[in-house]
Design a protein around this motif. Structure first.
Motif, PDB file in Angstrom:
ATOM      1  N   LYS A 134      -6.366  -1.470  -3.428  1.00 50.49           N
ATOM      2  CA  LYS A 134      -6.190  -2.787  -2.817  1.00 50.49           C
ATOM      3  C   LYS A 134      -7.060  -2.900  -1.575  1.00 50.49           C
ATOM      4  O   LYS A 134      -7.062  -2.015  -0.721  1.00 50.49           O
ATOM      5  CB  LYS A 134      -4.730  -3.025  -2.429  1.00 50.49           C
ATOM      6  CG  LYS A 134      -4.498  -4.392  -1.783  1.00 50.49           C
ATOM      7  CD  LYS A 134      -3.073  -4.570  -1.288  1.00 50.49           C
ATOM      8  CE  LYS A 134      -2.125  -4.834  -2.401  1.00 50.49           C
ATOM      9  NZ  LYS A 134      -0.784  -5.188  -1.910  1.00 50.49           N
ATOM     10  N   ILE A 135      -7.773  -4.000  -1.491  1.00 52.12           N
ATOM     11  CA  ILE A 135      -8.638  -4.275  -0.339  1.00 52.12           C
ATOM     12  C   ILE A 135      -8.113  -5.534   0.353  1.00 52.12           C
ATOM     13  O   ILE A 135      -7.829  -6.534  -0.315  1.00 52.12           O
ATOM     14  CB  ILE A 135     -10.100  -4.499  -0.790  1.00 52.12           C
ATOM     15  CG1 ILE A 135     -10.615  -3.282  -1.568  1.00 52.12           C
ATOM     16  CG2 ILE A 135     -10.991  -4.792   0.415  1.00 52.12           C
ATOM     17  CD1 ILE A 135     -11.944  -3.529  -2.278  1.00 52.12           C
ATOM     18  N   GLU A 136      -7.998  -5.479   1.664  1.00 51.50           N
ATOM     19  CA  GLU A 136      -7.470  -6.606   2.421  1.00 51.50           C
ATOM     20  C   GLU A 136      -8.566  -7.310   3.216  1.00 51.50           C
ATOM     21  O   GLU A 136      -9.457  -6.670   3.768  1.00 51.50           O
ATOM     22  CB  GLU A 136      -6.391  -6.136   3.398  1.00 51.50           C
ATOM     23  CG  GLU A 136      -5.144  -5.599   2.747  1.00 51.50           C
ATOM     24  CD  GLU A 136      -4.058  -5.276   3.755  1.00 51.50           C
ATOM     25  OE1 GLU A 136      -2.912  -5.064   3.343  1.00 51.50           O
ATOM     26  OE2 GLU A 136      -4.369  -5.249   4.971  1.00 51.50           O
ATOM     27  N   CYS A 137      -8.446  -8.615   3.286  1.00 55.43           N
ATOM     28  CA  CYS A 137      -9.372  -9.421   4.068  1.00 55.43           C
ATOM     29  C   CYS A 137      -8.548 -10.344   4.958  1.00 55.43           C
ATOM     30  O   CYS A 137      -7.745 -11.129   4.447  1.00 55.43           O
ATOM     31  CB  CYS A 137     -10.283 -10.237   3.148  1.00 55.43           C
ATOM     32  SG  CYS A 137     -11.481 -11.284   4.010  1.00 55.43           S
ATOM     33  N   ARG A 138      -8.743 -10.227   6.252  1.00 51.90           N
ATOM     34  CA  ARG A 138      -7.962 -11.022   7.196  1.00 51.90           C
ATOM     35  C   ARG A 138      -8.861 -11.915   8.052  1.00 51.90           C
ATOM     36  O   ARG A 138      -9.886 -11.467   8.567  1.00 51.90           O
ATOM     37  CB  ARG A 138      -7.148 -10.127   8.130  1.00 51.90           C
ATOM     38  CG  ARG A 138      -6.062  -9.340   7.442  1.00 51.90           C
ATOM     39  CD  ARG A 138      -5.250  -8.498   8.410  1.00 51.90           C
ATOM     40  NE  ARG A 138      -4.270  -7.686   7.716  1.00 51.90           N
ATOM     41  CZ  ARG A 138      -3.062  -8.090   7.372  1.00 51.90           C
ATOM     42  NH1 ARG A 138      -2.676  -9.309   7.714  1.00 51.90           N
ATOM     43  NH2 ARG A 138      -2.236  -7.293   6.736  1.00 51.90           N
ATOM     44  N   SER A 139      -8.439 -13.150   8.179  1.00 46.42           N
ATOM     45  CA  SER A 139      -9.092 -14.060   9.109  1.00 46.42           C
ATOM     46  C   SER A 139      -8.295 -13.996  10.410  1.00 46.42           C
ATOM     47  O   SER A 139      -7.127 -14.371  10.437  1.00 46.42           O
ATOM     48  CB  SER A 139      -9.075 -15.485   8.536  1.00 46.42           C
ATOM     49  OG  SER A 139      -9.587 -16.402   9.480  1.00 46.42           O
ATOM     50  N   LEU A 140      -8.915 -13.497  11.458  1.00 44.31           N
ATOM     51  CA  LEU A 140      -8.169 -13.163  12.673  1.00 44.31           C
ATOM     52  C   LEU A 140      -7.996 -14.329  13.644  1.00 44.31           C
ATOM     53  O   LEU A 140      -7.061 -14.324  14.448  1.00 44.31           O
ATOM     54  CB  LEU A 140      -8.840 -11.995  13.387  1.00 44.31           C
ATOM     55  CG  LEU A 140      -8.911 -10.680  12.599  1.00 44.31           C
ATOM     56  CD1 LEU A 140      -9.547  -9.592  13.446  1.00 44.31           C
ATOM     57  CD2 LEU A 140      -7.546 -10.254  12.094  1.00 44.31           C
ATOM     58  N   ASP A 141      -8.883 -15.285  13.588  1.00 44.75           N
ATOM     59  CA  ASP A 141      -8.799 -16.292  14.640  1.00 44.75           C
ATOM     60  C   ASP A 141      -8.602 -17.721  14.147  1.00 44.75           C
ATOM     61  O   ASP A 141      -8.542 -18.645  14.955  1.00 44.75           O
ATOM     62  CB  ASP A 141     -10.035 -16.221  15.546  1.00 44.75           C
ATOM     63  CG  ASP A 141     -11.321 -16.374  14.747  1.00 44.75           C
ATOM     64  OD1 ASP A 141     -12.385 -16.491  15.380  1.00 44.75           O
ATOM     65  OD2 ASP A 141     -11.266 -16.381  13.503  1.00 44.75           O
TER      66      ASP A 141
END
Lengths: 115, 114
Positions: A20-27
């Protein structure tokens, strides 16, 4: 520009396992995220568009049952490579459209090696 | 759909020389053309972009030109430095249907020799 965080940066797994690979938009909140695959010395190939709260849109030739995408929140999309095989070894990278819309901001990428 | 061609695939220059990378696109409705720089194993970074209502844009040593009639755009790097060595990708988006998903060129590996 948008700050996009992708994790893990590198992963080695055995054939037949899932990753599993995670992608987060932080702002900022992202209703859409993109997943790309990049082979060595080649361009970025769009795999799928991840849509918050609905099913992902896959590009032609991409197996949706093998590359599971979940976009359960406005800041997180995940890509799961199921039953990985050596040919799945690649650089996977996510991107988020900026607030200016045409711009794309990329995560750090994940180097997947299947042994 | 959109098709973006990029040339050359490899470009080798001496430090201080200029480098030019060219791209063509197929969808005349495309209206946004970014350029990305990608160092080995790292994420692509947006270095400059141009929209279809502009013919040229410059940012220090980097400039981009756009010819809508001919459907081509180019990246110009002047006074190249070894740290400019990387793979550069052009892209086009906003074409027919208003798609904001960029279509990337195949990339140009720029090597700047000290």
């Amino acid at each position: 520009g948008a700050v996009v965080s992708q994790h893990p940066s590198r992963v080695i797994c055995k054939s037949g396992t899932s990753v599993k690979i995670e992608c987060r938009s932080l702002d900022f909140q992202a209703t859409t995220m993109f997943w790309y695959r990049q082979f060595p010395k080649q361009s970025l190939m769009l795999m799928a568009t991840s849509n918050e709260g609905s099913k992902a849109t896959y590009e032609q030739g991409v197996e949706k049952d093998k590359f599971l995408i979940n976009h359960a929140s406005l800041t997180l999309s995940t890509l799961t490579v199921t039953s990985a095989h050596p040919e799945d070894s690649s650089f996977y990278i996510c991107s988020v459209p900026g607030t200016g819309f045409p711009e794309a901001f990329f995560g750090q990428g994940t180097r997947l090696t299947v042994v | 759909g959109e098709n973006v061609e990029q040339h050359p695939s490899t470009l080798s220059v001496q430090e201080g020389d200029s480098a030019v990378i060219k791209c063509t696109y197929s969808d005349s409705a495309s209206n946004y053309f970014p350029w990305y720089k990608q160092e080995l194993g790292k994420r692509p970074q947006l270095i400059i972009d141009i929209r279809s209502n502009v013919g040229e844009k410059k940012d220090q040593r980097i400039a981009v030109t756009l010819n809508k009639t001919a459907k081509h755009f180019s990246l110009h790097i002047t006074e190249t430095q070894p740290e400019d060595s990387a793979v550069y990708f052009c892209a086009a988006s906003g074409g027919t249907g208003g798609s904001y998903i960029p279509t990337f060129g195949r990339g140009t590996s720029l090597i700047v020799h000290p």
